[in-house]
Design a protein around this motif. Structure first.
Motif, mmCIF file in Angstrom:
data_model
loop_
_atom_site.group_PDB
_atom_site.id
_atom_site.type_symbol
_atom_site.label_atom_id
_atom_site.label_comp_id
_atom_site.label_asym_id
_atom_site.label_seq_id
_atom_site.Cartn_x
_atom_site.Cartn_y
_atom_site.Cartn_z
ATOM 1 N N ASP A 237 0.557 -1.408 0.063
ATOM 2 C CA ASP A 237 0.098 0.058 -0.003
ATOM 3 C C ASP A 237 0.758 0.663 -0.284
ATOM 4 O O ASP A 237 1.974 1.039 0.070
ATOM 5 N N LYS B 265 1.102 5.422 1.130
ATOM 6 C CA LYS B 265 0.659 5.869 2.127
ATOM 7 C C LYS B 265 0.436 6.929 2.358
ATOM 8 O O LYS B 265 -0.799 8.347 2.625
ATOM 9 N N GLY C 245 -4.051 6.501 6.343
ATOM 10 C CA GLY C 245 -4.578 5.485 6.003
ATOM 11 C C GLY C 245 -3.591 4.197 4.992
ATOM 12 O O GLY C 245 -3.748 2.925 4.989
ATOM 13 N N PHE D 108 -2.213 -9.828 9.231
ATOM 14 C CA PHE D 108 -1.341 -9.232 8.641
ATOM 15 C C PHE D 108 -0.509 -8.958 9.347
ATOM 16 O O PHE D 108 0.080 -8.375 9.973
ATOM 17 N N ASN E 250 -1.110 -7.050 12.439
ATOM 18 C CA ASN E 250 -2.639 -6.625 11.931
ATOM 19 C C ASN E 250 -3.113 -7.583 12.281
ATOM 20 O O ASN E 250 -2.760 -9.180 11.628
ATOM 21 N N ARG F 274 -6.261 -8.776 11.377
ATOM 22 C CA ARG F 274 -7.485 -8.485 10.377
ATOM 23 C C ARG F 274 -6.802 -8.015 8.827
ATOM 24 O O ARG F 274 -5.816 -8.162 8.719
ATOM 25 N N GLY G 51 -5.410 -5.838 5.468
ATOM 26 C CA GLY G 51 -5.468 -4.625 5.218
ATOM 27 C C GLY G 51 -6.371 -3.759 4.982
ATOM 28 O O GLY G 51 -7.841 -4.736 4.181
ATOM 29 N N ASP G 52 -6.678 -2.201 4.648
ATOM 30 C CA ASP G 52 -7.486 -1.460 4.226
ATOM 31 C C ASP G 52 -6.350 -0.052 3.075
ATOM 32 O O ASP G 52 -6.019 0.604 4.060
ATOM 33 N N PRO G 53 -6.773 -0.042 2.431
ATOM 34 C CA PRO G 53 -6.991 -0.556 1.019
ATOM 35 C C PRO G 53 -6.282 -1.794 0.215
ATOM 36 O O PRO G 53 -6.472 -2.438 -0.838
ATOM 37 N N GLU G 54 -5.997 -2.505 0.606
ATOM 38 C CA GLU G 54 -4.902 -4.406 0.596
ATOM 39 C C GLU G 54 -6.051 -4.571 -0.229
ATOM 40 O O GLU G 54 -5.727 -5.738 -0.862
HETATM 41 N N1 GLY Z 1 -3.500 -0.457 4.651
HETATM 42 C C1 GLY Z 1 -3.442 -0.503 6.454
HETATM 43 C C2 GLY Z 1 -3.570 -1.158 7.220
HETATM 44 O O1 GLY Z 1 -5.143 -1.582 6.316
HETATM 45 O O2 GLY Z 1 -3.654 -0.837 8.662
#
Ligand code: GLY
Ligand code: AMP
Length: 346
Positions: A214, A216, A228, A271, A287, A289, A291-294
């Motif tokens: 991603d 950032k 994010g 993650f 993490n 969960r 990722g967002d936007p992954e």
């Molecule tokens: N894009 C990074 C996250 O979701 O933590």
């Protein structure tokens, strides 16, 4: 099967799109969802941390599987509080979620299990002087991290010592992130290039999802303040087969074995935020969960029925599963309101 997806971001929109196409999904509910997810299921207005309302909704709608998108309900113990219902849940209980909700816990876990990560020490207001001495021994850039969740803002990379000392003091003494910075991790700076690796595990078996990178910074050409994530690409050209093998051997298997040894049950995504340092993988963060936007970039590359994989996870059958990946490239681009990431009008 009726499925409840918790969350309301772009990640949940990609998950809703994918889940809704599974023949195993009868009805999909998304809570709270967003105008995008409404195209793939029914949005339900509730807070992801409102346990009582969620329990009632699970009973009313005869939900058989809950998929938790964001970290906050996991860190708050949502999964622990639903465990008596006997339904499948994708997302770890609070103990497992600590891999994300406490950087000190995550660093100590990696240390115990010999998982490659930057050298570090943790400090509190009581031993802040020791922290200042530790900082003076390091060379710049300095990496200073609030222990707890801080909406992605809890990490400071400082290029000179006085800036680092000010940040360290602001976190510990001025409680810049409240209780989240009651402990602060100071760590060695890792030089390299970052990527994100996604694993779905049932606590013993696991499958690898496509990796992503991603971007950032807010501006074009990777300029400006951090966000994010403004976009993501998958696959990642420098994530060679050999590199991913090292990630599995040195990071993924030791992490899952470590969770087992410490009797921390885990069913959900892991993650890995990784740094590739001249071909050697190091963990920057865990993490618990997607990722967002992954997620928006990786799910279109997954050819499997995602719900089938989720059910295999809840039945502890992932050891015999395999993710079939579309070799084509995928890119997710974020459009944000003017002013983001500082103040903006939605
Ligand atoms: N894009 C990074 C996250 O979701 O933590
Ligand atoms: P985190 O919230 O831990 O992912 O940190 C946010 C960002 O800070 C990461 O995506 C990295 O770009 C950077 N970062 C964190 N820790 C380090 C480190 N030890 N060395 C270099 N960069 C780091």
């Amino acid at each position: 099967m009726n499925i409840l997806l918790l969350g309301g971001g772009g990640r949940e929109c990609a998950l809703a799109w994918t889940i809704s196409r599974s023949p195993l999904c009868s009805s999909l509910y998304i809570a709270p969802g967003n105008p995008g997810t409404a195209a793939y299921g029914k949005n339900i207005a509730l807070k992801e941390t409102d346990i009582g309302v969620i329990r009632k909704m699970i009973a009313d709608k005869q939900i058989g599987l809950v998929v938790v998108g964001p970290e906050a309900p996991l860190a708050a113990g949502l999964v622990d509080q639903l465990s008596d219902l006997g339904i499948g849940i994708i997302g770890p209980a609070r103990a497992g979620a600590m891999l994300e909700s406490s950087k000190d816990f995550a660093k100590a876990f990696m240390h115990r299990h010999n998982i490659p990560t930057a050298a570090y020490q943790t400090f509190t207001a009581e031993n802040i002087d020791k922290g200042f001495r530790f900082l003076r021994k390091l060379s710049p850039p300095y990496v200073i991290k609030a222990d707890g969740l801080a909406a992605g803002k809890g990490v400071a990379i400082c290029h000179d010592l006085s800036e680092a000392e000010n940040e360290f003091r602001a976190m510990l003494l001025d409680k810049k992130f409240g209780q989240s910075s009651a402990k602060v991790v100071v760590e060695e700076f890792l030089e390299g290039i970052e990527l994100s690796v996604f694993v779905l595990t049932d606590g013993s078996g696991y499958v690898l999802f496509p990796e992503a990178k991603d971007y950032k910074r807010i501006g074009d050409n990777d300029q400006g303040p951090n966000t994010g994530g403004m976009g993501a690409v998958s696959p990642v050209p420098f994530a060679s087969k050999c590199f991913i093998q090292k990630v599995e051997e040195r990071i993924i298997r030791p992490t899952i074995n470590g969770l087992q040894e410490e009797k921390i049950p885990y069913c959900g995504y892991l993650f890995l935020g990784l740094m590739n340092c001249q071909g050697e993988p190091f963990v920057i963060e865990y993490n618990v969960r997607l990722g967002d936007p992954e997620t928006e970039a990786i799910l279109p590359r997954v050819r499997n029925d995602l719900v089938e994989l989720f059910l295999m996870a809840t039945e502890k059958k992932l050891a015999i599963a395999r993710v079939e990946t579309d070799p084509r490239h995928s890119v997710a681009v974020v459009m944000a309101s003017g002013g983001y990431p500082s103040s903006f009008q939605t």
